[in-house]
Design an enzyme around this catalytic site. Structure first.
Site, PDB file in Angstrom:
ATOM      1  N   HIS A   9       0.872  -1.190  -0.133  1.00 37.72           N
ATOM      2  CA  HIS A   9       0.011   0.091   0.089  1.00 37.72           C
ATOM      3  C   HIS A   9       0.952   1.178  -0.088  1.00 37.72           C
ATOM      4  O   HIS A   9       2.177   1.259   0.235  1.00 37.72           O
ATOM      5  CB  HIS A   9      -0.771  -0.006   1.234  1.00 37.72           C
ATOM      6  CG  HIS A   9       0.075  -0.020   2.674  1.00 37.72           C
ATOM      7  ND1 HIS A   9       0.252   1.396   3.057  1.00 37.72           N
ATOM      8  CD2 HIS A   9      -0.004  -0.973   3.552  1.00 37.72           C
ATOM      9  CE1 HIS A   9       1.079   0.824   4.216  1.00 37.72           C
ATOM     10  NE2 HIS A   9       0.726  -0.442   4.614  1.00 37.72           N
ATOM     11  N   GLU A  88      -2.080  -7.122   7.157  1.00 33.22           N
ATOM     12  CA  GLU A  88      -0.765  -7.012   7.785  1.00 33.22           C
ATOM     13  C   GLU A  88      -0.893  -8.010   9.045  1.00 33.22           C
ATOM     14  O   GLU A  88      -2.090  -8.386   9.477  1.00 33.22           O
ATOM     15  CB  GLU A  88      -0.669  -5.584   8.220  1.00 33.22           C
ATOM     16  CG  GLU A  88       0.641  -5.444   8.955  1.00 33.22           C
ATOM     17  CD  GLU A  88       1.836  -5.884   8.171  1.00 33.22           C
ATOM     18  OE1 GLU A  88       2.242  -7.114   8.150  1.00 33.22           O
ATOM     19  OE2 GLU A  88       2.491  -5.078   7.754  1.00 33.22           O
TER      20      GLU A  88
END
Length: 223
Positions: A9, A88
């Site tokens: 990201h 994550e």
């Protein structure tokens, strides 16, 4: 075999503060949005063959993927292309915290974390081994579902680290060894048994943007 275009990201304010973002839903900052735009611009210029796009369900990955989705699959909706298994690593009680605050408030957990052992996780979070299993299960599933195709996967730095370690056979102990820039291009080839790195940490499309914050686990060991 399946080819994956792996994208971390874009930048968030918490990246700048070197916080443990984990599962906290943190949006991109202005630089992150520009990185996402540059990523889409590169795809529009290069026109790689991409058959599918999938991303983590957290907002920072969805915001990163959206401009690219508009280039690749303009009729698609990002919310239908998310996979929570691409999140994550969960850092439990320290999700969202700065390193200095973790040292002060969770000193024992921090000292254990610095050993970078595969079977240790922050209290309430995932161990590296658990995280690796989750990530690689998702990667294998995506590869199987899209066998012989190219899939763009927008995810997180820790996820890319697990994939890189698997490809290189470095094991799960020890600090991160690979460069994983925000919004960089990484390409791997996956089959049922192997992961092969084709390209890694390509940031040509970001060349004139500000230098990125770097989470260097090796430096944590010498502080």
């Amino acid at each position: 075999m399946t080819e994956l275009i792996l994208i971390r990201h874009g930048e968030t304010d918490w990246n700048r503060e070197l916080r443990f973002q984990g599962h906290v839903d943190v949006p991109l900052n202005a630089t992150g949005h520009e990185q996402a735009r540059r990523l889409a611009e590169r795809l529009a210029a290069d026109r790689p063959t991409v058959h599918h796009l999938v991303c983590s369900d957290l907002v920072r990955t969805r915001q990163t993927a959206q401009p690219s989705l508009e280039v690749l699959f303009p009729q698609a909706t990002i919310d239908t292309l998310t996979d929570s298994n691409l999140r994550e690593q969960s850092f439990g009680v320290v999700d969202g915290m700065r390193v200095d605050d973790i040292k002060e408030q969770h000193a024992d957990a921090w000292e254990k974390w610095l050993r970078f052992e595969a079977d240790y996780g922050m209290p309430g979070g995932e161990t590296t081994r658990q995280f690796h299993a989750r990530v690689m299960d998702a990667v294998r599933r995506i590869a199987l579902q899209h066998a012989g195709q190219t899939v763009m996967v927008v995810t997180h730095g820790g996820v890319l680290d697990m994939i890189w370690r698997t490809a290189r056979g470095t094991g799960l102990d020890g600090p991160r060894q690979s460069d994983i820039p925000n919004a960089g291009f990484n390409r791997v080839r996956v089959d049922a048994a192997t992961v092969e790195v084709l390209d890694w940490a390509d940031v040509r499309h970001l060349a004139d943007l500000p230098a990125q914050p770097v989470y260097d686990q090796k430096k944590l060991l010498v502080r």
